[in-house]
Design an enzyme around this catalytic site. Structure first.
Site, PDB file in Angstrom:
ATOM      1  N   SER A  65     -33.173 -97.796 -68.582  1.00 29.74           N
ATOM      2  CA  SER A  65     -33.459 -97.868 -70.005  1.00 29.74           C
ATOM      3  C   SER A  65     -33.685 -99.315 -70.448  1.00 29.74           C
ATOM      4  CB  SER A  65     -32.335 -97.206 -70.800  1.00 29.74           C
ATOM      5  OG  SER A  65     -32.639 -97.145 -72.175  1.00 29.74           O
TER       6      SER A  65
ATOM      7  N   ASP B 281     -37.514 -98.187 -76.440  1.00 30.39           N
ATOM      8  CA  ASP B 281     -36.844 -98.815 -75.306  1.00 30.39           C
ATOM      9  C   ASP B 281     -37.555 -98.377 -74.026  1.00 30.39           C
ATOM     10  OD1 ASP B 281     -35.952 -96.215 -74.987  1.00 30.39           O
ATOM     11  OD2 ASP B 281     -33.822 -96.687 -75.075  1.00 30.39           O
TER      12      ASP B 281
END
Length: 472
Positions: A109, A253
């Site tokens: 992430s 993200d």
């Protein structure tokens, strides 16, 4: 599961995790197939397919780790469906859509470039927790006591059309009015999905102009790690919103399970106000439904739910907790201030794509700018945003006990669902320990009083510093 490459995570560890995961899933599957009295819904288990879906993000290490993970799954006797370079929510969708036994996304992430990890889900895209297999997987991966099985097979399917169709089902394109949007993909995994959504929106006649930036997937992250929670990382999106006179900015993200919003003035919108906005949008569509939220910042969300006759359900923060409460309450929507948004009709999972589509629809139907949609929330319930403090001379439990004692004489309403929440009527705070770092995270909010908010921020910052916690 996340780790530093070459230190706590490598191809061998990924192989072991994949093999342990598949071995345990396969054993549960066979148990349910052969035992009508086994725990769980028999009809669900009869419809499941003995496969594991695997996807991976754009990081340079991800394809190697995914290959090792898939080898482990196949060596455990399970088949693999390789869906290629994806975001986490694509694995969630494919696991449920394909009725697979489980799914794995290889991703770190928004973590630093020298990290990577694996996100695991079981049947129906349900999260794993320590008491639902995660500890068992860890123990088996560490011991290496694997059973021999006929090797499974791999097939590849990178077709995103069913997933895109599902995303589009959340909006009515006929209600869209002309809007200009800036989308910053952060050189992460979002761009291929954004491109397909643009095609679908155009095909449906939605009058949206979408300007993309940092759009080429690139695991070297030439424009920095895609993490809009870092203030410096917001600047490029803000500048683009102003330069293009856009109605809204959106930034993702790395694995796009979170999206972040900027209004037409390039102001970053705190996630807690987005939760309120989406809760209102859902309650307008689905009256009296349940909305799930976490206790870090809640005044505005609770006010929206009450004003729109919804049902409120509080959950500990974190995706496994939110999803469990949503399933138990059959909530239509759940949101966290961290920009995770969960949807009943998306297998109770979080998505970074659905929120911006819904917000574009909301701007169209209300014919209001994004600033106007959230200004009332912000003025009615100002908040500090999340303030992080690094611990040097104390640990989190002791610090939380001390702050509880410090304020006890004021007789606040106390909630310990997630860290410590203390509500004094005109203001409240939540203080909780980080799960991954020696940090505590503080959120403060008031009922319409900016000066009180400033006063309490200063007071709590000074108090935490006196206890050996320093601003991070």
């Amino acid at each position: 599961m996340r780790g530093e490459l070459g230190v706590t995570l490598d191809a061998d560890i990924a192989y072991r995790i994949g093999r342990a995961f598949a071995q345990i899933l396969r054993a549960r599957f066979l148990d349910h197939q052969n035992n009508d009295d086994a725990q769980g819904d028999a009809s669900v288990w009869q419809s499941l397919q003995p496969i594991v879906v695997v996807g991976y993000d754009i990081r340079e290490s991800s394809s190697e780790l995914a290959a090792a993970t898939m080898a482990g799954i196949m060596d455990a006797g399970m088949d693999v469906l390789d869906i290629g370079m994806t975001g986490t929510e694509e694995v969630y969708f494919a696991t449920s859509h394909m009725q697979a036994l489980g799914g794995i996304e290889v991703t770190a992430s928004h973590n630093p470039i020298n990290y990577n990890g694996l996100k695991l889900v079981r049947e129906q895209s349900k999260p794993l927790s320590s008491d639902e297999g995660l500890a068992e997987i860890q123990a088996l991966a560490e011991s290496g006591e694997f059973t021999a099985s006929a090797r499974g097979q791999k097939r590849t399917n990178t077709d995103k059309s069913a997933y895109i169709q599902k995303l589009m089902s959340f909006i009515d394109t006929k209600k869209m009015r002309p809007l200009k949007l800036v989308i910053n993909s952060g050189n992460g995994s979002a761009a291929p999905v954004v491109d397909k959504l643009i095609e679908a929106l155009q095909a449906a006649g939605a009058p949206l102009e979408i300007i993309t930036m940092h759009h080429t997937p690139d695991g070297s992250f030439p424009n920095g790690i895609p993490n809009p929670m870092i203030i410096a990382n917001r600047v490029a999106t803000q500048e683009a919103v102003l330069a293009h006179d856009a109605d809204m900015g959106i930034a993702f993200d790395g694995d796009f399970d979170r999206c972040f919003f900027f209004d037409e003035n390039a102001r970053f919108i705190d996630g807690s106000y987005v939760v309120g906005m989406l809760a209102q949008a859902f309650l307008n569509k689905y009256p009296s439904e349940t909305i799930v939220y976490d206790p870090r910042v809640l005044y505005n969300t609770e006010a929206v739910i009450k004003a729109h006759a919804g049902q409120a359900a509080m959950s500990k923060s974190g995706h496994s907790f939110i999803k469990q409460v949503m399933r138990e309450s059959k909530a239509v929507y759940g949101g966290e201030m961290s920009a995770h948004h969960y949807f009943r009709d998306f297998c109770y999972c979080d998505s970074g794509m659905i929120p911006w589509l819904l917000t574009a629809e909301l701007l169209s139907t209300t014919q209001k700018p994004l600033s106007e949609l959230v200004d009332d929330y912000i003025s009615a319930y100002p908040s500090s945003g999340e303030l992080n403090f690094r611990l040097t001379h104390t640990d989190a439990p002791a610090l939380i006990d001390n702050i509880a004692a410090h304020f006890a004489e004021q007789s606040p309403e106390v909630n310990t669902l997630d860290g410590l929440s203390m509500d004094f009527g005109a203001w409240r705070f939540n203080l909780r320990a980080s799960n991954t770092e020696p940090l505590v995270r503080l959120n403060i909010e008031t009922r319409g009083d900016q000066s009180l908010l400033a006063e309490k921020i200063t007071h709590l910052q000074d108090w935490l510093t006196s206890q050996g916690a320093h601003a991070a």
